[in-house]
Design a protein around this motif. Structure first.
Motif, PDB file in Angstrom:
ATOM      1  N   PHE A 108      58.514  36.143  54.396  1.00 34.15           N
ATOM      2  CA  PHE A 108      57.833  35.981  55.682  1.00 34.15           C
ATOM      3  C   PHE A 108      58.700  36.454  56.839  1.00 34.15           C
ATOM      4  N   GLY A 109      60.029  36.357  56.705  1.00 37.43           N
ATOM      5  CA  GLY A 109      60.919  36.806  57.765  1.00 37.43           C
ATOM      6  C   GLY A 109      62.218  36.054  57.896  1.00 37.43           C
ATOM      7  N   TYR A 110      62.327  34.871  57.285  1.00 36.62           N
ATOM      8  CA  TYR A 110      63.537  34.059  57.400  1.00 36.62           C
ATOM      9  C   TYR A 110      64.634  34.615  56.495  1.00 36.62           C
ATOM     10  N   THR A 111      65.390  35.577  57.008  1.00 34.04           N
ATOM     11  CA  THR A 111      66.405  36.248  56.202  1.00 34.04           C
ATOM     12  C   THR A 111      67.831  35.943  56.668  1.00 34.04           C
ATOM     13  N   ALA A 112      67.994  35.009  57.589  1.00 35.51           N
ATOM     14  CA  ALA A 112      69.330  34.674  58.075  1.00 35.51           C
ATOM     15  C   ALA A 112      70.182  34.128  56.924  1.00 35.51           C
ATOM     16  N   ASP A 113      71.458  34.440  56.966  1.00 37.55           N
ATOM     17  CA  ASP A 113      72.400  34.012  55.937  1.00 37.55           C
ATOM     18  C   ASP A 113      72.874  32.591  56.249  1.00 37.55           C
ATOM     19  N   VAL A 114      72.044  31.624  55.895  1.00 32.90           N
ATOM     20  CA  VAL A 114      72.356  30.220  56.134  1.00 32.90           C
ATOM     21  C   VAL A 114      72.140  29.433  54.847  1.00 32.90           C
TER      22      VAL A 114
ATOM     23  N   ASP B 222      70.745  26.324  52.378  1.00 31.73           N
ATOM     24  CA  ASP B 222      69.370  25.887  52.122  1.00 31.73           C
ATOM     25  C   ASP B 222      68.909  24.812  53.107  1.00 31.73           C
ATOM     26  N   GLU B 223      69.792  23.886  53.438  1.00 31.20           N
ATOM     27  CA  GLU B 223      69.424  22.798  54.341  1.00 31.20           C
ATOM     28  C   GLU B 223      69.104  23.324  55.734  1.00 31.20           C
ATOM     29  N   THR B 224      69.904  24.275  56.219  1.00 39.59           N
ATOM     30  CA  THR B 224      69.673  24.857  57.538  1.00 39.59           C
ATOM     31  C   THR B 224      68.378  25.650  57.562  1.00 39.59           C
ATOM     32  N   LEU B 225      68.130  26.391  56.514  1.00 37.31           N
ATOM     33  CA  LEU B 225      66.880  27.151  56.420  1.00 37.31           C
ATOM     34  C   LEU B 225      65.682  26.214  56.442  1.00 37.31           C
ATOM     35  N   LEU B 226      65.742  25.147  55.662  1.00 34.34           N
ATOM     36  CA  LEU B 226      64.637  24.196  55.629  1.00 34.34           C
ATOM     37  C   LEU B 226      64.409  23.559  56.992  1.00 34.34           C
TER      38      LEU B 226
END
Length: 205
Positions: free
Chosen positions: A154-160, A162-166
């Motif tokens: 969808f677009g969330y490709t930042a290198d972070v 799993d917790e930060t992404l969620l």
């Protein structure tokens, strides 16, 4: 793209001064006050310094590929009706002029997970989605093992991590969500990936 922010400042006047001060090194194309007054700060065809470090899809220089809109809000209060009305009108015009689809109207927190949280959990993304000015997620429960893959599609490709992404994903699509990643989060991400894969536009940096 269009990136939506909040000012986190005491007033629209204070925000305008900061966004117009070269020494601050922050700018945006538009500022919308609580009363709905829209100020143009940077021409849409010019680059503004509103996104900072981050990425969306394979775009890593978001400032060069986006129009930034700052909303006068402290991050805790509801967004005023007048401000939201003005935002809807502004978005409709920008999207028409630049052929921007609703899935490319994103939050600052979307492109910079863990670094930014604006426009925050009080912002009404569903309202924009009902007007075709953004997108919302729906769908059945999914497989948590595919959450990160689907979020990236969808677009969330930042290198972070799993917790930060969620946290970033929930801030946008499930602000009331709590606890670890679950099947509801996975289902929402799968729905977005299926309907709005970012690579269908051939986005490049």
């Amino acid at each position: 793209m269009i990136v939506i922010h909040y000012t986190a400042m005491a007033s629209a006047e204070a925000a305008c001064r900061a966004l117009s001060n070269p020494d601050v090194e922050v700018s945006a194309h538009y500022l919308i006050a609580e009363d709905g007054c829209v100020s143009t700060l940077v021409d849409e065809a010019e680059r503004a310094w509103h996104a900072g470090a981050g990425c969306w899809g394979d775009v890593v220089d978001v400032n060069s590929r986006s129009i930034g809109i700052e909303l006068c809000n402290d991050g805790f209060s509801p967004f005023s009706a007048a401000l939201m009305d003005a935002l809807e009108a502004l978005l409709a015009g920008i999207m028409a002029r630049w052929a921007i689809p609703p899935e490319r109207v994103i939050a600052h927190s979307d492109l910079a997970p863990g670094r930014k949280i604006d426009p925050g959990w009080r912002f009404d993304w569903q309202r924009l989605a009902r007007q075709g000015l953004a997108v919302w997620a729906d769908g059945a429960e999914g497989d948590v093992a595919t959450f990160r893959r689907d979020a990236a599609a969808f677009g969330y490709t930042a290198d972070v991590d799993d917790e930060t992404l969620l946290s970033a994903f929930r801030l946008r699509f499930r602000p009331w969500g709590e606890g670890p990643l679950d099947a509801v989060d996975a289902g929402l991400a799968a729905d977005l990936a299926a309907r709005f894969p970012v690579d269908r536009f051939g986005m490049t940096s």
